[in-house]
Design a protein around this motif. Structure first.
Motif, PDB file in Angstrom:
ATOM      1  N   ALA A 162       1.145  -1.723   0.016  1.00 29.99           N
ATOM      2  CA  ALA A 162      -0.186   0.156   0.446  1.00 29.99           C
ATOM      3  C   ALA A 162       0.899   0.790   0.294  1.00 29.99           C
ATOM      4  N   THR A 163       0.482   2.557  -0.178  1.00 31.28           N
ATOM      5  CA  THR A 163       0.764   3.895  -0.049  1.00 31.28           C
ATOM      6  C   THR A 163       0.431   4.319   1.139  1.00 31.28           C
ATOM      7  N   VAL A 164       1.249   4.794   1.746  1.00 31.06           N
ATOM      8  CA  VAL A 164       0.559   4.513   3.470  1.00 31.06           C
ATOM      9  C   VAL A 164       0.192   6.225   3.760  1.00 31.06           C
ATOM     10  N   ILE A 165      -0.635   7.196   3.957  1.00 27.74           N
ATOM     11  CA  ILE A 165      -0.697   8.837   3.987  1.00 27.74           C
ATOM     12  C   ILE A 165      -0.854   8.701   5.673  1.00 27.74           C
ATOM     13  N   LEU A 166       0.248   9.477   6.410  1.00 31.19           N
ATOM     14  CA  LEU A 166       0.155   9.076   8.116  1.00 31.19           C
ATOM     15  C   LEU A 166      -1.107  10.898   8.466  1.00 31.19           C
ATOM     16  N   ILE A 167      -2.101  10.532   8.974  1.00 33.46           N
ATOM     17  CA  ILE A 167      -2.037  11.656   9.518  1.00 33.46           C
ATOM     18  C   ILE A 167      -2.090  11.786  11.196  1.00 33.46           C
ATOM     19  N   SER A 168      -1.555  13.630  12.071  1.00 32.63           N
ATOM     20  CA  SER A 168      -1.790  13.273  13.001  1.00 32.63           C
ATOM     21  C   SER A 168      -1.921  14.413  13.175  1.00 32.63           C
ATOM     22  N   HIS A 169      -2.491  14.787  14.982  1.00 35.26           N
ATOM     23  CA  HIS A 169      -1.984  16.377  15.714  1.00 35.26           C
ATOM     24  C   HIS A 169      -0.547  16.443  16.106  1.00 35.26           C
ATOM     25  N   PHE A 170      -0.190  17.366  16.771  1.00 35.70           N
ATOM     26  CA  PHE A 170       1.109  17.791  17.829  1.00 35.70           C
ATOM     27  C   PHE A 170       0.786  18.862  18.127  1.00 35.70           C
ATOM     28  N   GLY A 171       0.683  18.199  19.564  1.00 33.84           N
ATOM     29  CA  GLY A 171       0.687  19.834  21.024  1.00 33.84           C
ATOM     30  C   GLY A 171      -0.881  20.369  19.927  1.00 33.84           C
ATOM     31  N   ARG A 172      -0.564  21.736  20.407  1.00 29.45           N
ATOM     32  CA  ARG A 172      -2.265  22.417  20.732  1.00 29.45           C
ATOM     33  C   ARG A 172      -1.499  23.642  20.200  1.00 29.45           C
ATOM     34  N   PRO A 173      -1.324  23.136  18.727  1.00 29.22           N
ATOM     35  CA  PRO A 173      -1.427  24.498  17.857  1.00 29.22           C
ATOM     36  C   PRO A 173      -2.277  25.864  17.365  1.00 29.22           C
ATOM     37  N   LYS A 174      -2.489  27.580  17.443  1.00 30.37           N
ATOM     38  CA  LYS A 174      -3.499  27.910  16.798  1.00 30.37           C
ATOM     39  C   LYS A 174      -3.678  27.508  15.437  1.00 30.37           C
ATOM     40  N   GLU A 175      -4.593  27.860  14.404  1.00 28.30           N
ATOM     41  CA  GLU A 175      -5.317  27.234  12.998  1.00 28.30           C
ATOM     42  C   GLU A 175      -3.612  28.381  11.960  1.00 28.30           C
ATOM     43  N   GLY A 176      -3.830  27.332  11.550  1.00 31.30           N
ATOM     44  CA  GLY A 176      -2.707  27.725  10.766  1.00 31.30           C
ATOM     45  C   GLY A 176      -1.483  27.707  10.435  1.00 31.30           C
ATOM     46  N   PHE A 177      -0.134  27.555   9.585  1.00 34.04           N
ATOM     47  CA  PHE A 177       0.981  26.834   9.837  1.00 34.04           C
ATOM     48  C   PHE A 177       1.448  27.260  10.863  1.00 34.04           C
ATOM     49  N   CYS A 178       2.906  26.421  12.143  1.00 35.79           N
ATOM     50  CA  CYS A 178       3.742  27.274  12.841  1.00 35.79           C
ATOM     51  C   CYS A 178       4.357  26.512  13.067  1.00 35.79           C
ATOM     52  N   LYS A 179       6.010  26.646  13.093  1.00 32.47           N
ATOM     53  CA  LYS A 179       6.928  25.959  12.574  1.00 32.47           C
ATOM     54  C   LYS A 179       7.232  25.436  13.586  1.00 32.47           C
ATOM     55  N   GLN A 180       6.958  25.554  15.167  1.00 32.97           N
ATOM     56  CA  GLN A 180       7.372  25.219  16.031  1.00 32.97           C
ATOM     57  C   GLN A 180       6.815  23.867  16.332  1.00 32.97           C
TER      58      GLN A 180
END
Ligand code: ADP
Ligand code: MG
Length: 422
Positions: free
Chosen positions: A80-98
């Motif tokens: 299969a091709t594997v596409i992974l989704i996860s959250h990390f921490g509690r960011p605000k909306e939108g990209f944040c490098k941290q």
């Protein structure tokens, strides 16, 4: 104190019984039932829990990434091709490098021994294109799902956009199955959805422990708050042979009995419910054990002077920080004959060395027990790890809140949406 209850006729209107007979949680189909025919050349979206502890951009514990490897490797092994989704921490909306998953994707590549493609986002043309151009056995990590405004609101739009990226959905993030989010529950409404190997293991072990355990079954419930665990106590009271209650929540129960708890952590707004639970105990044959003695201090600090007092002798300036040695022995003698032990919640402020005595002693007892030992709860798992005993437990659940909801048979949106096992 200890209730060896046999009685009673109870007419309290505040009785906390589960109002209806608990429905049995249906078994879910896992990817173990899928093989090359269903998986080969398919794009499989997997919700994983990569919410790892990180300090200054360095992952301090990669257990959660390691825990996802069996499912990822199984899927790759079936082309299969594997596409992974996860959250990390509690960011605000939108990209944040941290809060980017990039360092996690790098660590995953090391553990897998193959390159991992890091997507710049979870949705959008660039991501769709990247996935379209991917090949069988590629691994793609989507960017932190909590950058998406609709994730936690379980927006239909986001759930559909995520689902459009693949052919199948696999739930392998036990730590988030109690959340009704787009990537934990919403997406499963638009794709054939199965349990991953980690989730399957959690479900099997936890359901065996409460539906067909080797008995005697003992549950030890500690931690800080009655408010977050009372429903678990109520549910377990009907299932276990012995229920041990420890940690700070004891003080709410002691206060409900009219005892002094000094300055110990206590939830005054839970007193009435605590009284109702104490009354409910009288209606069961389940043995319930509360601490008989407490290690107390007058200030919570590393070098505080600790004394031990009985439950009837907590003074106004005392703060209960741990169970006393008599209680440790009481619990240990109860655990001697146990065949299954479920433990959720530390028995004292284990983060401070000298208040970790009770928690450590009971952890040692579990480690040396021949019983099936199951640990749930983030802080409990941390306490066991701190004591260096993780390897000696049968199972340490990867879900804190989720394991509590599971044990008390509450709905779990991220599991309930998966295909039932025929
Ligand atoms: P888990 O994460 O294992 O479910 P909880 O989050 O419910 O556990 O509770 C863990 C917390 O309970 C710890 O931070 C610990 O310090 C706290 N705790 C345990 N006993 C006491 C106590 N007597 N007084 C204050 N806090 C306590
Ligand atoms: Mg906790």
């Amino acid at each position: 104190m200890k209730w060896d209850i046999r009685i009673v006729s109870l007419t309290s209107s505040k009785k906390l019984v589960n109002a209806v007979a608990e429905p049995k949680r249906p078994q879910k189909q896992s990817i173990k039932q899928l093989g090359p025919i269903e998986l080969s050349a398919n794009k499989v979206i997997v919700r994983v829990d990569f919410n790892v502890p990180m300090h200054n951009g360095i992952i301090t514990d990669d257990s959660r990434i390691q825990a996802a490897l069996p499912t990822i490797n199984y899927l790759l092994g079936n082309n299969a091709t594997v596409i992974l989704i996860s959250h990390f921490g509690r960011p605000k909306e939108g990209f944040c490098k941290q809060y980017s998953l990039a360092p996690i994707s790098d660590r995953l590549a090391e553990l897998l021994g193959q390159p991992v493609i890091m997507a710049p986002a979870c949705t959008g043309n660039e991501v769709s294109q990247l996935i379209e151009n991917s090949e069988s056995q590629d691994v793609i990590v989507l960017e932190n799902i909590r950058f998406e405004p609709e994730e936690q609101a379980n927006g239909i739009g986001l759930a559909q956009q995520l689902a459009a990226l693949g052919d199948l959905f696999v739930q392998d993030s036990f730590g988030t199955v109690h959340r009704n989010h787009a990537s934990t529950a919403g997406i499963a409404q638009y794709l054939p959805s199965y349990a991953g190997l980690l989730l399957d293991k959690e479900i099997t072990i936890l359901s065996n422990a409460i539906t067909s355990p080797k008995r005697p079954l003992v549950a030890i419930i500690g931690g800080s708050k009655v408010s977050s665990k009372l429903h678990v106590l109520v549910s377990l009271l009907e299932k276990v042979d012995t229920l041990v209650i420890g940690g700070a929540m004891v003080y709410t129960f002691l206060k409900a009995q009219g005892k002094s708890v000094g300055k110990s952590l206590c939830e005054d707004n839970q007193i009435e419910l605590a009284k109702a639970f104490l009354a409910q105990i009288q209606t069961t044959t389940t043995k319930v054990i509360f601490p008989v003695d407490h290690r107390v201090v007058t200030e919570v600090s590393n070098d505080a002077v600790v004394s031990t007092v009985s439950s009837d002798n907590i003074l106004e300036n005392h703060i209960g920080v741990d169970i006393g040695s008599e209680t440790v022995q009481l619990i240990q003698s109860e655990l001697k004959t146990a065949e299954t032990i479920i433990w959720n919640g530390p028995l004292g402020i284990f983060e401070i060395e000298q208040f970790s005595t009770g928690t450590k002693a009971i952890a040692q007892t579990l480690a040396h027990s021949n019983a099936v030992t199951i640990i749930g709860g983030g802080d409990s798992a941390a306490a066991i790890k701190q004591a260096g005993l993780s390897d000696q437990m049968t199972h340490i659940s990867t879900g804190g809140g989720a394991s509590l909801e599971f044990l008390s048979n509450r709905p779990l949106p991220g599991i309930d949406v998966l295909a039932d096992h025929e």
